[in-house]
Design an enzyme around this catalytic site. Structure first.
Site, short mmCIF file in Angstrom:
data_model
loop_
_atom_site.label_atom_id
_atom_site.label_comp_id
_atom_site.label_asym_id
_atom_site.label_seq_id
_atom_site.Cartn_x
_atom_site.Cartn_y
_atom_site.Cartn_z
N TYR A 131 0.84 -1.20 0.00
CA TYR A 131 0.00 0.00 0.00
C TYR A 131 0.87 1.25 0.00
O TYR A 131 1.79 1.38 0.80
CB TYR A 131 -0.94 0.03 1.22
N GLN A 195 -10.42 0.29 2.25
CA GLN A 195 -10.94 -0.62 1.21
C GLN A 195 -9.81 -1.32 0.46
O GLN A 195 -9.97 -2.45 -0.01
CB GLN A 195 -11.87 0.11 0.24
N ASN A 218 -3.02 6.17 6.73
CA ASN A 218 -3.65 6.95 7.79
C ASN A 218 -4.27 6.04 8.86
O ASN A 218 -4.09 4.82 8.84
CB ASN A 218 -4.68 7.92 7.20
N THR A 241 4.02 10.16 11.48
CA THR A 241 5.48 10.13 11.44
C THR A 241 6.07 11.01 12.52
O THR A 241 5.41 11.92 13.04
CB THR A 241 5.98 10.57 10.05
N GLN A 263 10.22 16.98 9.00
CA GLN A 263 9.30 15.94 9.44
C GLN A 263 7.90 16.50 9.64
O GLN A 263 6.90 15.85 9.33
CB GLN A 263 9.82 15.31 10.74
N HIS A 266 5.27 16.51 6.74
CA HIS A 266 4.48 15.35 6.33
C HIS A 266 3.00 15.52 6.62
O HIS A 266 2.15 15.14 5.81
CB HIS A 266 4.97 14.10 7.07
N GLU A 332 10.52 6.91 15.70
CA GLU A 332 10.60 6.34 14.35
C GLU A 332 11.95 6.70 13.73
O GLU A 332 12.67 5.85 13.22
CB GLU A 332 9.45 6.89 13.51
N HIS A 333 12.29 7.99 13.75
CA HIS A 333 13.58 8.49 13.27
C HIS A 333 14.29 9.18 14.42
O HIS A 333 13.68 10.02 15.10
CB HIS A 333 13.41 9.52 12.15
N ASP A 366 14.91 9.01 3.81
CA ASP A 366 13.62 8.94 3.12
C ASP A 366 13.78 8.53 1.66
O ASP A 366 12.86 7.95 1.07
CB ASP A 366 12.92 10.31 3.17
N GLU A 420 3.81 -35.49 29.75
CA GLU A 420 2.71 -34.62 29.31
C GLU A 420 1.40 -35.37 29.17
O GLU A 420 0.41 -34.80 28.69
CB GLU A 420 3.09 -33.96 27.98
N HIS A 425 2.01 -39.97 21.54
CA HIS A 425 3.19 -39.32 20.97
C HIS A 425 4.40 -40.25 21.07
O HIS A 425 5.18 -40.39 20.12
CB HIS A 425 3.50 -38.01 21.72
#
Length: 444
Positions: A131, A195, A218, A241, A263, A266, A332-333, A366, A420, A425
């Site tokens: 995506y 979707q 998002n 971000t 940053q 964004h 994140e960064h 990036d 067990e 087994h």
């Protein structure tokens, strides 16, 4: 009035102060969004393409009965791409392929005893759905960051989705299509948001279901991933971000301010955090922000992000406390602008990616550093990693034992099975050494 607030942690007792909570993030309520997203997923599962086209009209303002992007549109996008942008994409692809190839894991075989062999086998995911968001910025670089590690991992089938755009005739952004062409990805869908994730997970029309979905998005994309985890594998629930910068009085205030701004560009919910033990630097960075923000193209978006609760200048007593704060924040960064940047970087345990010194801004990561920019957000860097070749592979143990090797551990298997209360087994082992059955096999 300052564009960014200050948070003073000087003198704080680390035993009584939660550093992670002291540097708050933007509100990003994935759970609340699931209630809006569940009907979307249900509609796509039940009605497929018909539901997707209705949702595209509703959310993207695009009316179309087709979700698959024609191959000629992908080809045309590359033919008309700005040569400078093409050159940048080609270099980004080249560098990322090198680092991905270096981290590609190979099969490891262990011989535990004569005839007792276990192979740790790495197997690529069969089919993945990638995506790429449209939103405020067409993130063409995210095409590279998703596709390259999947290809290096050996994924045999790759599909990509990106929101349809009204100004592109209902197709994704042309630069995104051009990047797909450069990478040889020709299965592309003009589908956005929750979707798109539902389409990948359940299949719809020409899009067969996938095994794994990756890529940022998002809050609705994150909510769809949460709801569909288990139906399909996911990389993460990416939030807004963020950047943290650890800096002392040796840092260049103009560089630090520019990186905080980059940053914030964004998203109005993006987080920009400076952690410093220098009041002089804090003052100089504020002055630079006042100067630089108003010279940008996206001034209002950046001002909103810097003024938000998710951004701030955090004052600490020294760099030891600063390292503790950034480890707790798990950005994140993370950029490190200190006199001994490499030594401080070596003490970082929690970050999606670390950028050392004044000549390694997040912007290079990036696009062209050779690292991946799809990284854990919202403090998840304390337990999760960024996107890599490993995300597109699975581990599989292959067990190859001879009769003699099995005989050597047979008593252990039986003893543990009895412990067990699973006697069958043990019987599954002992039956192989039954004398009468062994003789029958030998005669045959």
């Amino acid at each position: 009035m300052s564009l960014i607030r200050r948070i003073d942690l000087r003198g704080a007792d680390p035993a009584s102060v939660d550093y992670r909570a002291s540097v708050p993030r933007a509100e990003f309520d994935v759970e609340a969004a699931t209630h809006q997203v569940q009907p979307i997923i249900d509609a796509v599962r039940a009605r497929g393409v018909e539901a997707i086209t209705e949702l595209s009209a509703r959310f993207d303002g695009v009316e179309s009965d087709e979700i698959a992007v024609p191959r000629e549109a992908i080809t045309t996008a590359l033919e008309t791409l700005d040569p400078a942008v093409r050159a940048g994409l080609e270099e980004s692809i080249r560098r990322l392929r090198i680092t991905c190839a270096a981290e590609l894991e190979h099969d490891v075989t262990s011989e535990l005893a004569p005839g007792a062999v276990v192979t740790h086998r790495k197997v690529p995911i069969d089919r993945v759905g990638l995506y790429v968001p449209g939103g405020l910025a067409p993130l063409v670089s995210s095409v590279v960051m998703n596709v390259v590690p999947a290809q290096v991992a050996g994924v045999r089938s790759i599909a990509l989705a990106s929101p349809p755009q009204k100004n592109s005739g209902g197709l994704p952004e042309p630069t995104i299509l051009a990047a797909c062409a450069l990478l040889g990805v020709d299965e592309v869908y003009a589908v956005g948001g929750a979707q798109a994730i539902a389409m990948f997970a359940h299949g719809a029309g020409p899009c067969e279901r996938v095994d794994l979905v990756t890529g940022p998005g998002n809050v609705y994309v994150a909510a769809a991933k949460r709801l569909l985890r288990g139906v399909v594998g996911i990389d993460s629930e990416a939030g807004p971000t963020e950047i943290a910068i650890l800096a002392d009085d040796s840092a260049d205030a103009a560089f630090v301010a520019a990186d905080l701004i980059s940053q914030a560009e964004h998203d109005p919910m993006a987080g920009s955090v400076l952690v410093t033990d220098s009041l002089a630097l804090a003052d100089a960075v504020e002055a630079e922000l006042d100067k630089q923000v108003f010279a940008t193209r996206h001034t209002e978006r950046i001002r909103t992000a810097l003024d938000g609760r998710q951004s701030g200048i955090v004052l600490v007593d020294d760099m030891d406390q600063g390292v503790d704060v950034v480890n707790a924040y798990a950005a994140e960064h993370l950029e490190i602008h200190t006199a001994d940047a490499r030594a401080h970087a070596a003490r970082v345990r929690n970050a999606g990616a670390v950028f050392i010194g004044p000549w390694a801004p997040v912007s290079v990561g990036d696009y062209c550093a050779g690292s991946n920019h799809v990284l854990p957000t919202a403090g998840c860097a304390c337990h999760s990693s960024g996107l890599s070749v490993r995300a597109f592979t699975r581990s599989m143990h292959v067990v190859d034992y001879s009769q003699a090797a099995l005989a050597e551990v047979a008593d252990h298997v039986v003893a543990l099975a009895e412990a067990e209360d699973l006697p069958s087994h043990g019987q599954a082992v002992t039956v192989r050494f039954d004398a009468s059955r062994s003789e029958t096999r030998a005669e045959s």
